[in-house]
Scaffold this active site. Structure first.
Site, short mmCIF file in Angstrom:
data_model
loop_
_atom_site.label_atom_id
_atom_site.label_comp_id
_atom_site.label_asym_id
_atom_site.label_seq_id
_atom_site.Cartn_x
_atom_site.Cartn_y
_atom_site.Cartn_z
N CYS A 2 -15.30 3.52 -7.95
CA CYS A 2 -15.34 1.97 -9.02
C CYS A 2 -15.32 2.44 -10.61
CB CYS A 2 -16.20 0.63 -8.24
SG CYS A 2 -16.44 0.84 -6.99
N ARG A 27 -9.58 3.16 -11.79
CA ARG A 27 -10.73 3.80 -10.59
C ARG A 27 -11.17 2.92 -9.70
NH1 ARG A 27 -13.39 7.70 -12.34
NH2 ARG A 27 -15.24 7.79 -11.12
N TRP A 74 -13.52 -0.62 -6.48
CA TRP A 74 -13.01 -0.04 -5.17
C TRP A 74 -13.58 -0.37 -4.03
CZ3 TRP A 74 -7.75 0.42 -4.46
CH2 TRP A 74 -7.25 1.54 -3.87
N ASN A 98 -22.03 3.03 -7.94
CA ASN A 98 -20.08 2.99 -7.82
C ASN A 98 -21.00 4.46 -6.82
OD1 ASN A 98 -17.88 4.65 -7.75
ND2 ASN A 98 -18.02 5.96 -8.99
N GLY A 99 -20.12 4.16 -5.54
CA GLY A 99 -20.06 5.23 -4.22
C GLY A 99 -20.50 4.50 -2.91
N GLU A 487 5.75 18.52 4.45
CA GLU A 487 4.60 18.11 3.35
C GLU A 487 5.26 19.20 1.41
OE1 GLU A 487 3.65 14.90 2.20
OE2 GLU A 487 2.65 15.97 0.75
N LYS A 491 7.15 17.05 -1.24
CA LYS A 491 6.57 16.99 -2.64
C LYS A 491 7.39 17.86 -3.56
CE LYS A 491 4.14 14.74 -2.53
NZ LYS A 491 3.41 13.99 -1.27
N GLU A 494 10.43 15.13 -4.38
CA GLU A 494 9.99 14.01 -5.56
C GLU A 494 9.70 14.16 -6.50
OE1 GLU A 494 7.26 11.00 -2.17
OE2 GLU A 494 6.60 13.78 -2.80
N HIS A 510 18.19 29.12 13.53
CA HIS A 510 18.95 28.35 14.60
C HIS A 510 20.16 27.69 13.49
CE1 HIS A 510 17.47 29.02 19.09
NE2 HIS A 510 16.26 29.00 18.31
N LYS A 609 5.72 3.52 -5.03
CA LYS A 609 4.11 4.30 -4.70
C LYS A 609 4.49 3.48 -3.67
CE LYS A 609 0.53 6.28 -4.16
NZ LYS A 609 0.35 8.20 -3.98
#
Ligand code: G6P
Length: 614
Positions: A2, A27, A74, A98-99, A487, A491, A494, A510, A609
């Site tokens: 947050c 945030r 958040w 925040n936390g 992955e 990356k 992208e 193969h 996104k």
């Protein structure tokens, strides 16, 4: 994650606080609020949704006040809505936080037993109550609000950055920090508190970065700092010369790089409050399945996800099968719903999604539920559609991910999957307490292992120079590191627009082996593991054909040097936790190649996104 901001000084600070929140919106942005002291009374205004809703409410009916605090949220505890928006109030005290307060349930019960009434589902409201209670009889010297704050902090377990006000003490705002960021901005006759420098850097360039355990008392004309023991402390301000835009990225060139560096903290957040080390177990109260379901009824785990989340699901399969011995299938959500999935009431479906809004994943989880499966979402966004439509949700605490290429969302998903697999394994008796303890102890060290990896990124600048002209890359991995090869390739594609393919090492012979020449770099993920020798032979096959090799290998492995042109070192960790570590060099590799090429790292062409179309 947050955003917090606070002000004390001669100005009517409502607009200033709102402006600060706007700069902290990265945030979190599911609700926001401010509190201002005016003529000895605190007025609070809060609004659900983006900050513009709060701004509209504020400017319709402006609130005066020269002392104030603000928050953009958040959600982690309690759904995003006005009642759960900060600031939270108890008696004469208002608080922004925040936390995550780990022991909030026990504290809430205790406070309720003393007649305290709660208005929200948040962990934050207990802080306001604790301070308000302590204000009645503050112990220790100094400013009473500070003494009360310290008494409240003594009760809290977890992570926090807190800023608080009291109607009874309008001459100060007080602040505290433990494991969540908080800075104090110093100026002539006015002082600021904020989660992050950009919130208030228009007003001052002099900042004190509080240490963990620090508290501060902000008066209009000075700030007193205290260490974790409550003793007066000297905290030298630093002068910040960043420009405001790079400040939001905390000095990083791109959000993606900032998010890569944030991973240790976000993984620690995802583990926080979920490890019961004493019993070698995991606490996942949020997955409230019927008693005995996991032990007696569960036959099959079905994972559905897209993109990077799909790759974490593939790692999840290894974890679920090796730790909990449950047959696990992983499907691309877009394929699953049009196949004839064999899922029923004995199936646990895991829907993995950062955004919680991916249309294909949503459709797949609906399909699984229609077939009788129970659905657990692993999700980063509270109250998102996938979170709401699932039976249970394990939230990852990655905070908002701004870079389109997912990094911290991925590693926090891996963390959640690891916890889930240990939890299932403990219930099915495939993991005993001692093994659980060993795994969880090691998991706790992963953030510091990753910290070491992200703080050493020079090698990637050289690799970027040497390899960014290649037209295509092959990424190889085996076992639990095979999804990491996938992955890594994703990356690179992208963000650098270089073609890349991920392959299981053993499958190279193969097909892809035909492509190998000195213009086709091979990235091999080869940490010490039970399949190391096999991967090593694959490397020999590559070298024999003149291929250039970048290897991700364990520290101290000297054999690999004979076959790799570049070695990216990772510390030794158990196989179950390796993906969390081996993916980091691949994220950095892609980032630096893309940056060297000058592509739009945070918003690569054609990508989005959150993909809400099928
Ligand atoms: C998009 C994003 C990816 C993400 C995928 C799945 O393609 O660009 O980064 O992995 O969607 O998204 P989700 O929010 O469901 O994890």
């Amino acid at each position: 994650m947050c955003g917090i901001v606070g002000y004390i000084g001669p100005r009517d600070c409502g607009p200033l606080l709102l402006d600060g929140l706007r700069r902290l919106e990265y945030r979190g942005y599911d609700s926001a609020g401010i509190a201002l002291i005016d003529q000895g009374k605190i007025n609070v205004r809060r609004a659900e949704g983006k900050l513009r809703n709060l701004e509209a409410a504020f400017y319709r009916e402006p609130m005066p006040g020269k002392v104030g605090i603000g928050h953009t949220r958040w959600a982690t505890h309690g759904r995003p809505c006005e009642e759960n928006a900060h600031p939270h109030r108890a008696g004469s005290v208002v608080v922004v936080h925040n936390g995550i307060i780990e022991n909030h349930l026990a504290l809430k019960k205790e406070l309720q037993s003393r007649g305290r009434v709660f208005e929200s589902d948040t962990d934050t409201e207990i802080i306001a109550h604790l301070i308000d209670e302590a204000l009645a009889a503050p112990q220790g010297g100094g400013h009473p609000l500070h003494a009360a704050l310290r008494m409240a902090l003594a009760r809290l377990e977890g992570a926090y950055a807190i800023v608080a006000l009291s109607e009874e003490h309008p001459d100060v705002i007080v602040a505290a920090r433990a494991h969540s960021p908080l800075v104090v901005g110093l100026a002539d006759g006015e002082q600021f508190a904020a989660s992050d420098v950009p919130a208030v850097m228009e007003h001052t360039r002099n900042f004190v970065f509080l240490d963990d355990g620090d508290t501060a008392v902000l008066y209009a004309d000075r700030v007193d700092f205290f260490d974790g023991e409550g003793a007066a402390a000297v905290r030298e301000p630093k002068r910040i010369n960043w420009d405001p835009v790079s400040a939001e990225k905390q000095g990083y060139k791109h959000f993606m790089l900032k998010e890569i560096h944030e991973q240790p903290a976000r993984i620690a957040d995802t583990l926080r409050g979920r490890i019961d080390l004493e019993n070698g177990n995991v606490e996942l109260g949020e997955v409230d399945l019927p008693e005995g379901f996991i032990r007696d009824q569960l036959k099959h785990v079905q994972v559905v996800a897209c993109g990077t989340s799909y790759h974490s699901g593939l790692v999840g399969r290894y974890l679920m099968e090796s730790l909990a011995r449950v047959h696990t299938s992983v499907d691309l959500a877009s394929e699953f719903r049009y196949a004839s999935p064999v899922v029923d009431e004995n199936t646990l479906c895991i829907a993995i999604s950062q955004s919680g809004e991916t249309a294909d994943t949503l459709a797949a989880l609906r399909e699984a539920r229609r077939n009788g499966a129970r659905v657990v979402a692993i999700c980063n966004v509270m109250e998102s559609t996938i979170a709401r439509e699932s039976d249970f949700v394990i939230y990852t605490h990655a905070g908002p991910e701004i870079g389109v290429a997912s990094t911290k969302a991925f590693t926090t998903q891996l963390t959640a999957l690891f916890l889930l697999a240990v939890w299932v394994g403990r219930q099915r008796g495939t993991i005993d307490g001692a093994r659980g303890q060993a795994l969880l102890t090691e998991a706790r060290h992963i953030p510091s292992v990753i910290e070491g990896l992200v703080s050493n990124d020079e090698i990637y600048l050289q690799i970027a120079k040497d390899f960014s002209h290649a037209r295509s890359f092959l990424f190889l991995g085996r076992g639990i590191n095979y999804p990491i090869a996938l992955e890594g390739a994703l990356k690179l594609k992208e963000i650098s627009y270089i073609h890349a393919e991920g392959y299981a090492s053993g499958e190279m012979k193969h097909g892809p082996i035909a492509l190998i020449d000195d213009d086709f770099p091979i990235v091999v993920v080869a940490p010490r593991s039970k399949t190391y020798e096999k991967t090593f032979s694959n490397l020999e096959e590559v070298k024999a054909r003149g291929g250039r090799v970048i290897a991700v290998a364990t520290e101290g492995d000297t054999d690999i040097e004979r076959h790799a042109d570049v070695v990216l070192r990772v510390p030794h960790v158990s196989e179950e936790l390796q993906p969390l570590v081996t993916v980091i060099p691949l994220q950095l590799l892609s980032y630096y190649i893309a940056d060297f090429k000058g592509t739009d790292v945070d918003q690569p062409r054609n990508l989005a996104k959150s993909v809400t179309v099928e």
